[in-house]
Design a protein around this motif. Sequence first.
Motif, PDB file in Angstrom:
ATOM      1  N   UNK A 141       0.837  -1.204   0.000  1.00 43.07           N
ATOM      2  CA  UNK A 141       0.000   0.000   0.000  1.00 43.07           C
ATOM      3  C   UNK A 141       0.872   1.254   0.000  1.00 43.07           C
ATOM      4  N   UNK A 142       1.922   1.233   0.790  1.00 45.97           N
ATOM      5  CA  UNK A 142       2.840   2.381   0.816  1.00 45.97           C
ATOM      6  C   UNK A 142       3.496   2.582  -0.549  1.00 45.97           C
ATOM      7  N   UNK A 143       3.842   1.482  -1.193  1.00 48.06           N
ATOM      8  CA  UNK A 143       4.407   1.584  -2.544  1.00 48.06           C
ATOM      9  C   UNK A 143       3.376   2.150  -3.517  1.00 48.06           C
ATOM     10  N   UNK A 144       2.125   1.737  -3.351  1.00 46.64           N
ATOM     11  CA  UNK A 144       1.065   2.249  -4.208  1.00 46.64           C
ATOM     12  C   UNK A 144       0.843   3.735  -4.036  1.00 46.64           C
ATOM     13  N   UNK A 145       0.907   4.228  -2.811  1.00 46.24           N
ATOM     14  CA  UNK A 145       0.759   5.664  -2.568  1.00 46.24           C
ATOM     15  C   UNK A 145       1.926   6.428  -3.165  1.00 46.24           C
ATOM     16  N   UNK A 146       3.126   5.859  -3.046  1.00 47.49           N
ATOM     17  CA  UNK A 146       4.309   6.531  -3.573  1.00 47.49           C
ATOM     18  C   UNK A 146       4.280   6.636  -5.090  1.00 47.49           C
ATOM     19  N   UNK A 147       3.756   5.611  -5.757  1.00 50.61           N
ATOM     20  CA  UNK A 147       3.719   5.615  -7.216  1.00 50.61           C
ATOM     21  C   UNK A 147       2.457   6.273  -7.769  1.00 50.61           C
ATOM     22  N   UNK A 148       1.502   6.546  -6.893  1.00 52.04           N
ATOM     23  CA  UNK A 148       0.286   7.220  -7.314  1.00 52.04           C
ATOM     24  C   UNK A 148      -0.843   6.310  -7.765  1.00 52.04           C
ATOM     25  N   UNK A 149      -0.689   4.994  -7.604  1.00 52.53           N
ATOM     26  CA  UNK A 149      -1.759   4.075  -8.002  1.00 52.53           C
ATOM     27  C   UNK A 149      -2.812   3.911  -6.907  1.00 52.53           C
ATOM     28  N   UNK A 150      -2.473   4.328  -5.700  1.00 49.67           N
ATOM     29  CA  UNK A 150      -3.414   4.286  -4.582  1.00 49.67           C
ATOM     30  C   UNK A 150      -3.520   5.661  -3.947  1.00 49.67           C
ATOM     31  N   UNK A 151      -4.715   6.046  -3.472  1.00 55.22           N
ATOM     32  CA  UNK A 151      -4.857   7.335  -2.803  1.00 55.22           C
ATOM     33  C   UNK A 151      -4.167   7.314  -1.442  1.00 55.22           C
ATOM     34  N   UNK A 152      -3.868   8.476  -0.925  1.00 56.15           N
ATOM     35  CA  UNK A 152      -3.250   8.567   0.398  1.00 56.15           C
ATOM     36  C   UNK A 152      -4.209   8.018   1.456  1.00 56.15           C
ATOM     37  N   UNK A 201     -12.578  -5.528  -1.265  1.00 55.58           N
ATOM     38  CA  UNK A 201     -11.275  -5.113  -0.730  1.00 55.58           C
ATOM     39  C   UNK A 201     -10.649  -3.996  -1.575  1.00 55.58           C
ATOM     40  N   UNK A 202     -10.699  -4.168  -2.891  1.00 59.05           N
ATOM     41  CA  UNK A 202     -10.054  -3.185  -3.758  1.00 59.05           C
ATOM     42  C   UNK A 202     -10.827  -1.871  -3.784  1.00 59.05           C
ATOM     43  N   UNK A 203     -12.143  -1.908  -3.662  1.00 54.74           N
ATOM     44  CA  UNK A 203     -12.908  -0.665  -3.564  1.00 54.74           C
ATOM     45  C   UNK A 203     -12.503   0.097  -2.311  1.00 54.74           C
ATOM     46  N   UNK A 204     -12.310  -0.642  -1.217  1.00 53.40           N
ATOM     47  CA  UNK A 204     -11.895   0.013   0.013  1.00 53.40           C
ATOM     48  C   UNK A 204     -10.519   0.652  -0.098  1.00 53.40           C
ATOM     49  N   UNK A 205      -9.623   0.018  -0.834  1.00 51.62           N
ATOM     50  CA  UNK A 205      -8.275   0.550  -0.998  1.00 51.62           C
ATOM     51  C   UNK A 205      -8.218   1.735  -1.957  1.00 51.62           C
ATOM     52  N   UNK A 206      -8.926   1.585  -3.059  1.00 48.13           N
ATOM     53  CA  UNK A 206      -8.803   2.602  -4.127  1.00 48.13           C
ATOM     54  C   UNK A 206      -9.865   3.689  -4.070  1.00 48.13           C
ATOM     55  N   UNK A 207     -11.000   3.385  -3.423  1.00 47.96           N
ATOM     56  CA  UNK A 207     -12.098   4.331  -3.396  1.00 47.96           C
ATOM     57  C   UNK A 207     -12.895   4.340  -4.683  1.00 47.96           C
ATOM     58  N   UNK A 208     -12.590   3.425  -5.592  1.00 48.32           N
ATOM     59  CA  UNK A 208     -13.264   3.361  -6.890  1.00 48.32           C
ATOM     60  C   UNK A 208     -14.285   2.257  -6.910  1.00 48.32           C
ATOM     61  N   UNK A 209     -15.475   2.535  -7.381  1.00 47.01           N
ATOM     62  CA  UNK A 209     -16.491   1.508  -7.581  1.00 47.01           C
ATOM     63  C   UNK A 209     -16.220   0.814  -8.909  1.00 47.01           C
ATOM     64  N   UNK A 210     -16.318  -0.521  -8.899  1.00 41.42           N
ATOM     65  CA  UNK A 210     -15.943  -1.278 -10.094  1.00 41.42           C
ATOM     66  C   UNK A 210     -17.181  -1.814 -10.792  1.00 41.42           C
TER      67      UNK A 210
END
Length: 210
Positions: A141-152, A201-210
């Motif tokens: 998750x920290x890597x995702x935030x750093x690369x911009x693929x996940x929200x803070x 799980x991924x909706x919770x991480x990304x905030x995006x509805x799929x």
Amino acid sequence: MAYRETEKMRNRKAEARRRIVECTQQCVVEGGFRNARVTAVAECAGVATGTIYRHFESKEDLFAEIFRIATQREVDKVAEALATEGNAVIRLERALRQFAVRALRAPTMAWSLIAEPVDPKVEEERLQFRRAYAELFQRAIEEGMAEGSLPQQQAAQSSTCLVGAIAESLVGPLSPSMAETPVQAGNNDSHPLVDSIICFCMQGLTGNRR
């Protein structure tokens, strides 16, 4: 003259311990920790009951060892999935899916590792390995935030939520009460239950509805 253990005796002891561990694992695979009676393990391993207690101080210590071996194997699989190519979102989804699919393919063992009522020593191991999963997810998750693929977000809290969500979602489908109508995964990694869990799980991480 002090007693000196020969290499032959050390090898014999190591072999006996190996058989005890393997037979206990098999008992757990077939019916959970409740099925791993010491007498059954001794008979399977071809040793006396007392021999088991020469290698393990108690049944709880033996079960804790089995739990460590089995769960470390699953943790390693999650780590492998998180180490593959792709951004953090892809790798996290891959790891979560692998966890769920492997659980459905071995429901009795998965139930034993995730939710079966166990002795305090084994429950302590369960908590430690939940933290191990969470640490792997936190780094991703920290890597995702750093690369911009996940929200803070609070990576430590999010990773703990992931572990809780996927484990709790599998408790019902894996439980012994479902033995007559088990939910099993096929040869591929796609399954309606798994897809639903991963989507949540991924909706919770990304905030995006799929």
